[in-house]
Design an enzyme around this catalytic site. Structure first.
Site, PDB file in Angstrom:
ATOM      1  N   CYS A   1      93.882  33.098  46.161  1.00 21.37           N
ATOM      2  CA  CYS A   1      94.460  32.935  44.799  1.00 21.37           C
ATOM      3  C   CYS A   1      95.519  34.074  44.630  1.00 21.37           C
ATOM      4  O   CYS A   1      96.608  33.918  45.304  1.00 21.37           O
ATOM      5  CB  CYS A   1      93.690  32.540  43.629  1.00 21.37           C
ATOM      6  SG  CYS A   1      94.374  31.951  42.267  1.00 21.37           S
TER       7      CYS A   1
ATOM      8  N   LYS B   1      88.100  38.484  48.266  1.00 19.05           N
ATOM      9  CA  LYS B   1      89.475  38.579  47.607  1.00 19.05           C
ATOM     10  C   LYS B   1      89.775  40.071  47.126  1.00 19.05           C
ATOM     11  O   LYS B   1      88.994  41.022  46.628  1.00 19.05           O
ATOM     12  CB  LYS B   1      89.329  37.816  46.127  1.00 19.05           C
ATOM     13  CG  LYS B   1      90.399  37.698  45.412  1.00 19.05           C
ATOM     14  CD  LYS B   1      90.319  36.818  44.398  1.00 19.05           C
ATOM     15  CE  LYS B   1      91.745  36.596  43.482  1.00 19.05           C
ATOM     16  NZ  LYS B   1      91.308  35.500  42.355  1.00 19.05           N
TER      17      LYS B   1
ATOM     18  N   GLU C   1      88.955  27.834  45.320  1.00 20.84           N
ATOM     19  CA  GLU C   1      88.374  29.365  44.955  1.00 20.84           C
ATOM     20  C   GLU C   1      87.197  28.951  44.124  1.00 20.84           C
ATOM     21  O   GLU C   1      87.192  28.160  43.184  1.00 20.84           O
ATOM     22  CB  GLU C   1      89.224  29.974  44.354  1.00 20.84           C
ATOM     23  CG  GLU C   1      88.706  31.279  43.713  1.00 20.84           C
ATOM     24  CD  GLU C   1      89.745  32.424  42.808  1.00 20.84           C
ATOM     25  OE1 GLU C   1      89.507  33.528  42.663  1.00 20.84           O
ATOM     26  OE2 GLU C   1      90.937  31.618  42.542  1.00 20.84           O
TER      27      GLU C   1
END
Length: 268
Positions: free
Chosen positions: A150, A116, A44
């Site tokens: 994540c 995200k 990330e």
């Protein structure tokens, strides 16, 4: 169908130095290609570093910016797909930033672009806008490949959505911090098992600003085992995504077939 050898780059790179991180990515791609990998996944926000504070606005780039072109050249040079995290500047909405990830094919053509959807902590919620597309996919090596970032993988609904959409390999660039080691050690293998897919989880490592990243990057299989796992330091780990094993596992495991969606309405 042959297995897709998958390489996970566990590294935090150089904080705030995009050129240095592109060089690290290039070197990792060369090593991965030499080992027969068809895809390399970096963590990330790999291109910029995670703990960069207000510099995030200065270092953010459009989806097709100079760093994307540099990664495309790396992919072509070494003949493998490359996935990586970066801060994205939305060129249509002034000042809007996303915590994004992109997968570029071995021919240099972008395959997947993801923003995200579940932001974590004060840094991310201060600087980023959450994405609103939970499932993005592309075909790679005969497999359906998806991507998230994540914290997204810690929400069961997210990964189940990929399973229902037919994702075979889920790529997850990550910046997981201490003391959340339970995620790569337990949650990631369980997500792969309960959804009958492969899950590649590439983490940062070591101290960075106020953060302590834990490493433990993992390629988990549909049987709930870690097919490859890193330690705590800088590392390139490699494992195989086997379509035949995946098909056999899906045939034997009835989770998706035995679902009763009509009972789950109150959950949402």
């Amino acid at each position: 169908m042959p297995a897709l050898r998958t390489a996970l780059l566990q590294s935090s790179g150089e904080l705030g130095d995009v050129a240095a991180n592109l060089k690290i990515l290039d070197e990792a791609a060369a090593r991965a290609a030499a080992a027969g990998a068809g895809v390399l996944l970096a963590p990330e926000l790999f291109l910029t570093g995670y703990a960069i504070g207000a510099d995030i606005a200065r270092l953010a780039e459009p989806v097709d910016g100079p760093s994307a072109r540099a990664v495309a050249a790396i992919a072509v040079r070494h003949g493998l797909a490359v996935g990586y995290g970066y801060p994205e500047r939305d060129t249509e909405r002034h000042g809007v930033l996303y915590n994004s990830a992109q997968l570029i094919g071995a021919d240099g053509v972008p395959l997947v672009q993801y923003r995200k959807t579940h932001l974590f902590g004060g840094f991310e919620t201060q600087w980023f806008t959450p994405g609103d597309q939970p499932v993005v996919q592309a075909e790679l090596g005969g497999l359906t490949v998806g991507m998230m970032i994540c914290y997204d993988v810690e929400f069961p609904e997210n990964v189940r959505a990929h399973a229902l959409a037919g994702t075979d390999l889920l790529l997850v660039p990550t910046a997981l911090m201490h003391p959340a080691e339970v995620v790569p050690l337990s949650v990631v293998p369980v997500r792969a098992f309960e959804n009958q897919l492969y899950l590649a989880y590439a983490n940062r490592t070591g101290p960075e600003g106020d953060f302590e990243f834990v490493g433990l990057s993992t390629l988990a299989g549909p049987d709930g085992t870690a097919r490859a796992r890193a330690g705590r330091g800088e590392e390139l780990v490699i494992g195989d995504v086997d379509p035949a094993f995946l098909a056999a596992s899906r045939q034997e495991n009835p989770y998706l077939r035995d679902r009763r969606p009509g009972l789950y309405g109150p959950l949402v």
